[in-house]
Design a protein around this motif. Structure first.
Motif, short mmCIF file in Angstrom:
data_model
loop_
_atom_site.label_atom_id
_atom_site.label_comp_id
_atom_site.label_asym_id
_atom_site.label_seq_id
_atom_site.Cartn_x
_atom_site.Cartn_y
_atom_site.Cartn_z
N TYR A 31 -10.86 11.40 -2.26
CA TYR A 31 -9.49 11.52 -1.77
C TYR A 31 -9.26 12.89 -1.15
CZ TYR A 31 -8.20 7.26 -4.43
OH TYR A 31 -8.10 6.00 -4.93
N LEU A 63 -0.32 8.62 -1.57
CA LEU A 63 -1.45 8.06 -0.83
C LEU A 63 -1.97 6.79 -1.51
CD1 LEU A 63 -3.19 8.91 1.65
CD2 LEU A 63 -4.80 9.85 0.02
N ILE A 64 -2.11 6.85 -2.82
CA ILE A 64 -2.59 5.68 -3.58
C ILE A 64 -1.59 4.54 -3.46
CG2 ILE A 64 -3.07 4.83 -5.91
CD1 ILE A 64 -4.20 7.72 -6.47
N THR A 67 -1.81 2.61 -0.18
CA THR A 67 -2.93 1.68 -0.05
C THR A 67 -2.74 0.45 -0.92
OG1 THR A 67 -4.22 2.80 -1.75
CG2 THR A 67 -4.55 3.51 0.50
N LYS A 68 -2.02 0.59 -2.03
CA LYS A 68 -1.79 -0.55 -2.91
C LYS A 68 -0.70 -1.47 -2.38
CE LYS A 68 -3.55 1.30 -7.18
NZ LYS A 68 -3.33 1.62 -8.58
N SER A 70 -0.03 -2.10 0.78
CA SER A 70 -0.33 -2.63 2.11
C SER A 70 -1.83 -2.86 2.22
CB SER A 70 0.13 -1.64 3.19
OG SER A 70 -0.69 -0.49 3.18
N ASP A 71 -2.24 -3.34 3.38
CA ASP A 71 -3.67 -3.54 3.62
C ASP A 71 -4.30 -2.28 4.21
OD1 ASP A 71 -3.52 -6.14 2.74
OD2 ASP A 71 -3.12 -6.96 4.74
N MET A 72 -3.60 -1.16 4.13
CA MET A 72 -4.05 0.09 4.71
C MET A 72 -5.19 0.69 3.90
SD MET A 72 -1.55 3.30 5.64
CE MET A 72 -0.37 2.24 6.45
N THR A 73 -6.17 1.25 4.60
CA THR A 73 -7.24 1.97 3.92
C THR A 73 -6.72 3.36 3.54
OG1 THR A 73 -8.12 2.99 5.93
CG2 THR A 73 -9.00 0.80 5.32
N ILE A 74 -7.43 4.01 2.66
CA ILE A 74 -7.03 5.37 2.25
C ILE A 74 -7.10 6.32 3.44
CG2 ILE A 74 -9.27 6.20 1.43
CD1 ILE A 74 -6.39 6.64 -0.82
N GLU A 75 -8.08 6.13 4.31
CA GLU A 75 -8.22 6.96 5.50
C GLU A 75 -7.03 6.77 6.44
OE1 GLU A 75 -12.31 6.29 3.86
OE2 GLU A 75 -10.64 4.95 4.33
N ALA A 77 -4.07 5.64 5.62
CA ALA A 77 -2.87 6.15 4.96
C ALA A 77 -2.79 7.67 5.11
CB ALA A 77 -2.88 5.77 3.48
#
Length: 91
Positions: A31, A63-64, A67-68, A70-75, A77
């Motif tokens: 992260y 940030l976490i 991602t939880k 939505s379908d967004m990746t951590i990158e 986000a």
């Protein structure tokens, strides 16, 4: 005397932050790398080890959550939130 000058910033170790976020140390490092690539800066001690503030912990939580929820990746986000981080934390 300005009361804000008396505020002490508490610094947390990676282990403390990992425990708070309920993630492994390696996940926290991942992260951090992603956030740093997006322009976020962490405080480091004289040995170059990251030290975390309450603001950093809030940033990880946001940030976490992104991602939880939505379908967004951590990158993605981190990139999406880059401007938010700059405005909110001045980082």
């Amino acid at each position: 005397m300005d009361p804000s000058q008396n505020e002490i910033e508490i610094l947390y170790s990676p282990g403390e932050v990992s425990d708070t976020l309920k993630v492994k140390d390696s996940t926290l490092r991942k992260y951090c790398g992603i956030l740093e690539n997006a322009g976020y800066n962490f405080s480091k001690n004289n040995r170059g080890h990251r030290q975390y503030t309450d603001k950093d912990v809030m940033t990880f939580k946001k940030l976490i959550a992104a991602t939880k929820n939505s379908d967004m990746t951590i990158e993605a986000a981190a990139e999406t939130e880059k401007g938010f981080f700059a405005r909110l934390f001045g980082k």
